[in-house]
Design a protein around this motif. Structure first.
Motif, PDB file in Angstrom:
ATOM      1  N   UNK A 390     -41.484  -9.631 -14.284  1.00 51.00           N
ATOM      2  CA  UNK A 390     -42.653 -10.497 -14.271  1.00 51.00           C
ATOM      3  C   UNK A 390     -42.758 -11.361 -15.507  1.00 51.00           C
ATOM      4  N   UNK A 391     -43.354 -12.557 -15.331  1.00 51.46           N
ATOM      5  CA  UNK A 391     -43.580 -13.518 -16.405  1.00 51.46           C
ATOM      6  C   UNK A 391     -45.073 -13.746 -16.584  1.00 51.46           C
ATOM      7  N   UNK A 392     -45.486 -14.033 -17.814  1.00 56.41           N
ATOM      8  CA  UNK A 392     -46.900 -14.278 -18.092  1.00 56.41           C
ATOM      9  C   UNK A 392     -47.426 -15.517 -17.378  1.00 56.41           C
ATOM     10  N   UNK A 393     -46.531 -16.369 -16.903  1.00 56.48           N
ATOM     11  CA  UNK A 393     -46.942 -17.594 -16.219  1.00 56.48           C
ATOM     12  C   UNK A 393     -47.174 -17.372 -14.730  1.00 56.48           C
ATOM     13  N   UNK A 394     -47.429 -16.134 -14.324  1.00 54.52           N
ATOM     14  CA  UNK A 394     -47.797 -15.780 -12.947  1.00 54.52           C
ATOM     15  C   UNK A 394     -46.620 -15.859 -11.985  1.00 54.52           C
ATOM     16  N   UNK A 395     -45.456 -15.458 -12.440  1.00 56.90           N
ATOM     17  CA  UNK A 395     -44.290 -15.367 -11.573  1.00 56.90           C
ATOM     18  C   UNK A 395     -43.687 -13.986 -11.630  1.00 56.90           C
ATOM     19  N   UNK A 396     -43.364 -13.405 -10.478  1.00 54.46           N
ATOM     20  CA  UNK A 396     -42.807 -12.051 -10.455  1.00 54.46           C
ATOM     21  C   UNK A 396     -42.140 -11.787  -9.120  1.00 54.46           C
ATOM     22  N   UNK A 397     -41.318 -10.753  -9.082  1.00 55.17           N
ATOM     23  CA  UNK A 397     -40.780 -10.216  -7.839  1.00 55.17           C
ATOM     24  C   UNK A 397     -40.446  -8.750  -8.082  1.00 55.17           C
TER      25      UNK A 397
END
Length: 546
Positions: A390-397
């Motif tokens: 996950x990334x703090x910029x609201x991206x994840x899988x």
């Protein structure tokens, strides 16, 4: 902050879509001008036709370079290609298809001429390559993600399904610029009259039962709202509602597509912090019209134009900070996915909240901290050694229920559905669960700010070593680490990160503006965070002075 941030867009804010598309065909770049060259950032080549930075010449050359690159890598299978709803995406797709067809590459477009979210294309590549074919597939996603309507974007995803690494993108960009500089004579083009198709939407939606507890969601009787923000996920959400009978009948949950409109000018959006239209589901200003409907749903979500980002809205807290939802998602998943390996790590970018570090420690899980960019999670998601990235910029899988790869690119639809699963299974909203984490671990204050920097200073910052930081204290605490390489994989972070027991900051140069970004967090409150930010700027400025 613009005075109109969060206010509805007006006619004067909208692009002229016809002018934008006409410029795509009419303007020819001069690659001796740095602003008009092909340049791949962390998410492909981006720019506007109005700036002669995203034009037919660019896309034809990039596609020809991709054809040559995949041939050099022995990639001979089909190439999956999809577009989002930006005004420049369809003309770019037409250009790319002409080049692919002329070069004998089997390109697979959407069966229904639908828009294709980034995660659906990644899912298609992974599914094809996992099926035991003799040849491998790869893909192209045509999107500038959450960027304003005037922009276009073009990304290459190799056979692992995720963003291409810098070796690949560097080769492709250099070759594309060579082609343009030589007059584009090496570009082959043919009318893309007969192109093969693939049902991206059906394949993705049907497979959701293997990663999300759709039965739990359906049986919980909750009200779910999904706002595609005018993006590529619009028909996916409608099919999810139909396929899983989320109609509210007989006590079942209901799923409502809150705004099904698609408009390449995005006239229905509220303005972002700087007064621009930007489809960022993590921005309170861009999401203002969505947040206004929070009381109508138990879970309300948003996605950006290519659906690789998510925004989570709850009736009790409004729009959640992306860091907060990542922490809740990790806590939930690692306690509700029994088939996942006990050795599977938790992946985070080093500018994400250290609340995740505390959650990971409480779970007894290894934390895998990498530089900014989702591409760093790809190897771990592929081999299962990292179950969540996950990334703090609201991206994840994250991984499927059985611990195998789902997507190796960010999946905003998936994380939005996870919010509904969490609400269905626990009976609590993700924001209520975050409050429980705060009660257990503390309440961190987190913010990103920008500081002015010349191009020379940005270049120096990108090459700084931890040894260049002379300070021994930060905001009254002893410095415990000065990092220029990520702890998880040892890769250079393109800046520095400084940590103490209760706080940290990271500084990285902007790729597009004459500023550097300071990410900072403190578990000692907002006032201490301000002190951290002020001292961080002084520490970095001193290091940049040499």
């Amino acid at each position: 902050m613009n005075d109109r941030a969060g206010q509805p867009a007006e006619a004067s804010d909208l692009i002229d879509v016809h002018e934008l598309v006409q410029a795509y065909f009419d303007r020819v770049p001069d690659v001796t001008n740095p602003a008009q060259r092909v340049a791949f950032g962390t998410s492909g080549h981006r720019g506007s036709s109005l700036d002669t930075a995203f034009n037919e010449t660019h896309i034809a050359a990039i596609t020809q370079a991709i054809v040559e690159y995949r041939a050099s890598q022995g990639i001979t299978g089909p190439l999956f290609i999809g577009k989002d709803t930006h005004g420049l995406s369809r003309p770019a797709e037409t250009t790319a298809l002409g080049v692919l067809v002329a070069n004998g590459v089997e390109a697979l477009v959407d069966e229904f001429d639908d828009w294709v979210p980034t995660p659906a294309l990644s899912h298609a590549i992974i599914a094809y390559n996992a099926a035991g074919h003799d040849e491998q597939s790869d893909g192209i996603v045509i999107t500038p993600s959450h960027n304003p309507p005037r922009d276009g974007g073009f990304k290459y995803n190799p056979p692992h399904g995720g963003p291409a690494d810098s070796d690949a993108t560097g080769w492709i960009a250099n070759r594309a610029n060579e082609i343009i500089e030589a007059g584009s004579g090496d570009v082959k083009w043919a009318e893309p009259s007969a192109v093969a198709t693939y049902d991206y939407r059906g394949a993705y939606v049907d497979d959701l039962v293997n990663i999300i507890d759709m039965d739990a969601i359906a049986g919980a009787g909750i009200r779910i709202g999904a706002d595609p923000l005018g993006g590529a996920s619009v028909n996916y959400w409608q099919l999810i509602a139909e396929r899983y009978h989320l109609d509210g009948a007989d006590g079942r949950s209901s799923l409502t597509v809150v705004n099904p409109l698609v408009d390449p000018a995005w006239g229905f959006m509220t303005l972002d912090w700087d007064g621009k239209i930007r489809m960022d589901p993590s921005s309170p200003n861009a999401m203002a019209s969505v947040v206004a409907k929070a009381g109508d749903f138990d879970i309300l979500t948003g996605n950006d134009a290519d659906a690789d980002r998510h925004g989570i809205v709850t009736p009790d807290a409004g729009l959640m900070n992306p860091n907060h939802f990542l922490a809740v998602a990790i806590q939930y998943l690692y306690t509700h996915r029994p088939q996942w390996s006990q050795d599977a790590a938790i992946g985070k970018t080093l500018v994400s909240s250290s609340m995740i570090d505390r959650v990971a420690a409480s779970l007894g899980r290894r934390l895998w901290e990498v530089p900014v960019g989702f591409k760093w999670f790809v190897p771990g998601l592929v081999d299962g050694s990292v179950a969540f990235g996950g990334e703090e910029s609201a991206g994840a899988s994250f991984l499927r229920l059985d611990g195998t790869a789902w997507t190796t690119d960010k999946d905003g639809i998936l994380l939005a559905l996870l919010a509904s699963e969490i609400r269905a299974v626990t009976g609590k909203s993700p924001s209520q669960l975050y409050a429980e984490l705060v009660a257990q671990f503390g309440d961190p204050a987190y913010e990103r700010i920008d500081a002015a920097a010349t191009k020379e200073q940005k270049a120096r910052l990108g090459k700084l070593s931890g040894d260049d930081i002379a300070a021994t204290e930060l905001a009254g605490e002893q410095i415990t680490a000065k990092l220029s390489h990520a702890p998880g994989n040892g890769a250079a972070i393109g800046g520095v990160k400084v940590t103490t027991e209760n706080a940290w900051f990271a500084a990285r140069p902007s790729g597009t503006e004459d500023v550097y970004k300071i990410y900072a967090e403190s578990f000692l409150g907002p006032d201490h965070l301000k002190q951290v930010q002020a001292e961080a700027k002084s520490i970095v400025d001193a290091a940049l002075q040499g």
